[in-house]
Motif scaffolding. Structure first.
Motif, short mmCIF file in Angstrom:
data_model
loop_
_atom_site.label_atom_id
_atom_site.label_comp_id
_atom_site.label_asym_id
_atom_site.label_seq_id
_atom_site.Cartn_x
_atom_site.Cartn_y
_atom_site.Cartn_z
N ALA A 22 10.95 63.00 10.94
CA ALA A 22 12.40 63.10 10.36
C ALA A 22 12.23 62.66 8.95
CB ALA A 22 12.99 62.05 11.25
N GLN A 23 11.55 61.56 8.53
CA GLN A 23 11.68 61.08 7.27
C GLN A 23 10.53 61.63 6.18
OE1 GLN A 23 14.04 59.00 6.61
NE2 GLN A 23 14.60 59.09 8.83
N SER A 24 9.58 62.12 6.59
CA SER A 24 8.45 62.71 5.66
C SER A 24 7.83 63.68 6.42
CB SER A 24 7.38 61.63 5.70
OG SER A 24 6.57 61.92 4.61
N PRO A 25 8.39 64.95 6.48
CA PRO A 25 7.91 66.16 7.05
C PRO A 25 6.93 66.69 5.69
CG PRO A 25 10.27 66.49 6.23
CD PRO A 25 10.04 65.14 6.24
N VAL A 26 6.22 67.82 6.35
CA VAL A 26 5.38 68.55 5.22
C VAL A 26 6.44 69.09 4.06
CG1 VAL A 26 3.85 70.36 5.05
CG2 VAL A 26 3.76 69.22 7.25
N ALA A 27 7.59 69.54 4.41
CA ALA A 27 8.28 70.03 3.15
C ALA A 27 8.46 69.02 2.16
CB ALA A 27 9.75 70.37 3.79
N ALA A 28 8.37 67.55 2.63
CA ALA A 28 8.76 66.28 1.64
C ALA A 28 7.35 66.22 0.49
CB ALA A 28 8.86 65.20 2.37
N GLN A 29 6.40 66.53 1.23
CA GLN A 29 4.99 66.68 0.52
C GLN A 29 4.87 67.67 -0.45
OE1 GLN A 29 2.54 64.32 0.39
NE2 GLN A 29 1.42 65.55 -1.13
N ARG A 30 5.42 68.77 -0.10
CA ARG A 30 5.63 69.93 -0.76
C ARG A 30 6.54 69.60 -2.03
NH1 ARG A 30 4.91 75.31 -0.69
NH2 ARG A 30 4.20 75.49 1.42
N ALA A 31 7.85 68.83 -1.80
CA ALA A 31 8.63 68.50 -2.81
C ALA A 31 7.97 67.32 -3.98
CB ALA A 31 9.90 67.88 -2.16
N LEU A 32 6.99 66.38 -3.32
CA LEU A 32 6.19 65.65 -4.17
C LEU A 32 5.37 66.33 -5.05
CD1 LEU A 32 5.69 62.75 -1.49
CD2 LEU A 32 6.94 62.52 -3.55
N ARG A 33 4.93 67.15 -4.46
CA ARG A 33 3.71 67.94 -5.42
C ARG A 33 4.63 68.66 -6.64
NH1 ARG A 33 1.79 73.91 -3.58
NH2 ARG A 33 4.14 74.09 -3.89
N ASP A 34 5.74 69.43 -6.13
CA ASP A 34 6.25 70.33 -7.18
C ASP A 34 7.12 69.18 -8.26
OD1 ASP A 34 5.55 72.52 -5.90
OD2 ASP A 34 7.50 72.70 -4.67
N HIS A 35 7.68 68.06 -7.71
CA HIS A 35 8.09 67.24 -8.56
C HIS A 35 7.31 65.99 -8.93
CE1 HIS A 35 11.23 69.85 -6.86
NE2 HIS A 35 11.56 70.06 -8.05
N SER A 36 6.23 65.97 -9.48
CA SER A 36 5.12 64.56 -9.46
C SER A 36 5.75 63.70 -10.25
CB SER A 36 3.79 65.31 -10.09
OG SER A 36 4.24 65.54 -11.47
N SER A 37 5.55 62.45 -9.65
CA SER A 37 6.10 61.04 -10.06
C SER A 37 4.89 60.33 -10.32
CB SER A 37 6.90 60.58 -8.99
OG SER A 37 6.09 60.18 -7.86
N GLU A 38 5.30 58.95 -10.88
CA GLU A 38 4.01 58.16 -10.97
C GLU A 38 3.39 57.84 -10.03
OE1 GLU A 38 3.66 54.55 -14.24
OE2 GLU A 38 4.89 54.17 -12.44
N LEU A 39 4.22 57.50 -8.75
CA LEU A 39 3.60 56.94 -7.57
C LEU A 39 2.94 58.06 -6.73
CD1 LEU A 39 6.16 54.51 -6.67
CD2 LEU A 39 3.99 53.96 -7.67
N ASN A 40 3.65 59.47 -6.71
CA ASN A 40 3.37 60.50 -5.91
C ASN A 40 3.49 60.26 -4.15
OD1 ASN A 40 1.52 61.20 -8.27
ND2 ASN A 40 1.94 63.10 -7.28
N TYR A 41 4.12 59.29 -3.99
CA TYR A 41 4.89 59.25 -2.56
C TYR A 41 6.13 58.59 -2.83
CZ TYR A 41 4.17 53.92 -3.31
OH TYR A 41 4.29 52.74 -3.69
N ASP A 42 6.77 58.54 -1.45
CA ASP A 42 8.51 58.27 -1.64
C ASP A 42 8.67 56.81 -1.32
OD1 ASP A 42 10.98 57.96 -1.20
OD2 ASP A 42 11.51 59.98 -0.04
N PRO A 43 8.96 56.04 -2.19
CA PRO A 43 9.14 54.60 -2.01
C PRO A 43 9.92 54.11 -0.99
CG PRO A 43 10.05 55.08 -4.16
CD PRO A 43 9.32 56.34 -3.72
N ASN A 44 11.09 55.13 -0.67
CA ASN A 44 12.04 54.88 0.30
C ASN A 44 11.25 55.00 1.54
OD1 ASN A 44 14.22 54.39 -1.51
ND2 ASN A 44 14.45 56.67 -1.69
N VAL A 45 10.60 55.99 1.89
CA VAL A 45 9.94 56.18 3.23
C VAL A 45 8.82 55.16 3.23
CG1 VAL A 45 8.11 57.75 4.39
CG2 VAL A 45 9.82 58.77 2.99
N TRP A 46 8.32 54.50 2.27
CA TRP A 46 7.33 53.45 2.58
C TRP A 46 8.00 52.40 2.91
CZ3 TRP A 46 3.22 51.61 3.87
CH2 TRP A 46 2.47 50.40 3.33
#
Length: 370
Positions: A22-46
């Motif tokens: 629900a919170q971190s599907p594969v699509a979310a990893q694709r989005a992280l790849r396409d819009h790279s950030s400093e952390l490369n993970y979603d701090p809200n999910v963490w």
């Protein structure tokens, strides 16, 4: 010694799978790849993972943990693998947290409490070569008055970009020791871009001044703690590889059921059935090695190290087989970015290499069993 999940472990495994779905599907990893950030993970999910108490799964209650055991942790990492969920749980909780639990004195334990609560994020910096070589250490720490001077370079620091601190290995008085190095502008940090689009760094120290209180544990304690911590990390990577391989095989079997060629479903072709069956059998064998290693961790078994190397070797080879077959049996579309297969293959390749590849653990297992 039971090698099966208990009811509590199974409930945690189910809740972890539901959470990541629900919170971190594969699509979310694709989005992280396409819009790279400093952390490369979603701090809200963490943050949500922290609120579920997952950062304290294996730690004792007096430290703020849940004292749940390693099978519970393994269940979480298997679910992470199924959904390619990126988080600092591996670097901060498993590697850094385990090392602090074994080596920190009463004052240094504050770092562990902050890791469990999620207030701080810590990364372990010990690799110095292109290939895993845990006993190699060219970074030096020398006394200078009341200070310690740290000089050297570390590579492949997982989640090494912008943590609150690094745990750094260095040669001190002829022994490999560990120092707490709080984040500082005096530390040179260079991002490393790998195919799985996660947070990796190379960090350098040039005459970095540290207080003597930065030193963790004794030399003898450090040797034992580092070895145990790396094995816990290898075990969690094996669980993640297991989850990723399961997801890839499921995707492939579903594709065989719907793809038509020559007017029939390709899943009816006996040759493809045999290949899928081989993947299934190898995956079942691989899972048994993981469960044995998790049981050894929970029971402080003397054969823990060898069981971990067996699991890491088996999962590296099995994930390699299944990822290759997934691409082959999907045909040309399997190598395009349209499908998620490529995301799994890339993460699997990095996880296979991390903390020792199949060749490393084949040799280590043989040495341990000699």
């Amino acid at each position: 010694m039971s090698m099966l999940y208990s009811d509590d472990d199974r409930m945690l495994a189910d809740s972890a799978e539901e959470f990541f779905s629900a919170q971190s599907p594969v699509a979310a990893q694709r989005a992280l790849r396409d819009h790279s950030s400093e952390l490369n993970y979603d701090p809200n999910v963490w943050q949500q993972m922290l609120e579920l108490g997952w950062a304290g799964v294996t730690f004792p209650e007096q430290l703020g943990g849940l004292d749940f055991g390693f099978k519970g942790l393994g269940a979480i990492f298997e679910a992470k693998g199924k959904y390619l969920a990126a988080s600092p749980m591996f670097s901060s909780v498993v590697l850094s947290g385990s090392l602090l639990q074994q080596l920190a004195n009463s004052e240094q334990q504050a770092w562990l409490s902050d890791i469990i609560s999620g207030e701080k994020r810590v990364a372990l910096a010990f690799e110095e070569q292109a290939r895993h070589a845990p006993d190699s250490c060219l970074t030096t720490a020398t006394e200078h008055g009341n200070d310690i001077i740290l000089t050297g370079k570390k590579t492949m620091v997982i989640d090494g970009v912008s943590p609150d601190a690094w745990l750094v290995t260095a040669c001190y008085e002829g022994e490999n020791r560990v120092f707490i190095v709080p984040f500082s502008e005096q530390v040179t940090v260079q991002r490393i871009n790998l195919v799985d689009s996660r947070n990796y760094a190379e960090i350098s120290f040039a005459q970095l001044k540290l207080p003597k209180t930065a030193l963790l544990g004794s030399a003898a304690e450090t040797r034992k703690a580092l070895a145990h911590t790396l094995d816990l990390g290898r075990l969690c990577l094996s669980c993640e590889l297991l989850g990723a391989a399961k997801a890839l095989l499921n995707m492939t079997v579903e594709y065989l059921k719907v793809r038509e060629q020559f007017g029939v479903k390709i899943g009816t072709f006996q040759a493809l059935q045999h290949r899928a069956a081989r993947c299934f059998v190898e995956l079942e064998l691989a899972q048994s090695t993981v469960m044995a290693a998790l049981s050894a961790a929970d029971n402080a078994d003397s054969e823990f190290a060898s069981s971990v190397s067996l699991a890491k070797w088996k999962l590296a080879n099995t994930a390699d087989l299944i990822s290759n077959e997934a691409v082959q049996m999907h045909g040309g579309i399997g190598v395009t970015d349209e499908l998620d297969i490529g995301l799994f293959v890339k993460r699997i390749r990095v996880a296979q290499m991390c903390l020792g590849d199949a060749d490393f653990h084949h040799a280590r297992f043989a040495a341990l069993m000699a």
